[in-house]
Design a protein around this motif. Structure first.
Motif, short mmCIF file in Angstrom:
data_model
loop_
_atom_site.label_atom_id
_atom_site.label_comp_id
_atom_site.label_asym_id
_atom_site.label_seq_id
_atom_site.Cartn_x
_atom_site.Cartn_y
_atom_site.Cartn_z
N VAL A 90 37.04 37.03 45.98
CA VAL A 90 37.69 38.27 45.54
C VAL A 90 36.81 38.85 44.44
O VAL A 90 36.25 38.12 43.63
N ARG A 91 36.66 40.17 44.46
CA ARG A 91 35.85 40.80 43.42
C ARG A 91 36.50 42.09 42.95
O ARG A 91 37.25 42.73 43.69
N ASN A 92 36.20 42.42 41.71
CA ASN A 92 36.70 43.62 41.08
C ASN A 92 35.62 44.68 41.21
O ASN A 92 34.55 44.56 40.61
N VAL A 93 35.87 45.70 42.00
CA VAL A 93 34.92 46.78 42.21
C VAL A 93 35.53 48.06 41.66
O VAL A 93 36.42 48.65 42.28
N GLY A 94 35.10 48.42 40.47
CA GLY A 94 35.62 49.64 39.85
C GLY A 94 37.12 49.62 39.64
O GLY A 94 37.77 50.66 39.78
N GLY A 95 37.67 48.45 39.33
CA GLY A 95 39.11 48.34 39.10
C GLY A 95 39.92 48.07 40.35
O GLY A 95 41.13 47.91 40.29
#
Length: 114
Positions: A90-95
């Motif tokens: 899982v990653r945070n991409v621009g919120g």
């Protein structure tokens, strides 16, 4: 082949909180631990118990059914050997939180009634 699926915004899971989501017929629990996001399948590898309500101690998630503990980052139990919990990137991409799923693992949902 893998793909990214939007599962929510980073703002809705504050530090120490979790969120249950359903992706490709799988139940997944997202955790925010000290600002890092982790995702695990919501099924204990021991007997399939739901992990969504398990207690968190640092990065260790305790299964509410039998007390087994798993590192939510690696899926491994503390120490050598043991069972392994399924984790998903899982990653945070621009919120926005994006979960990476493998298309090969996806398939038609099976009915709970069959």
């Amino acid at each position: 082949m893998s793909r990214q699926i939007l599962v929510g915004s980073a703002d809705e899971i504050t530090r120490g909180q979790r969120k249950l989501v359903f992706v490709d017929c799988r139940s997944v629990v997202l955790f925010n631990i000290d600002g890092e996001f982790h995702a695990v399948e919501n099924s204990c590898p021991h007997n399939g118990a739901s992990l969504a309500g398990g207690q968190i101690e640092g990065r260790l998630l305790r299964c509410p059914a039998h007390g087994l503990r798993f590192d939510v980052a690696t899926g491994c139990m503390p120490g050598k050997g043991g069972l392994r919990l399924a984790t998903l990137p899982v990653r945070n991409v621009g919120g926005r939180l994006e979960l990476t799923v493998d298309d090969a693992a996806a398939g038609p949902c099976r009915s709970q009634l069959s």
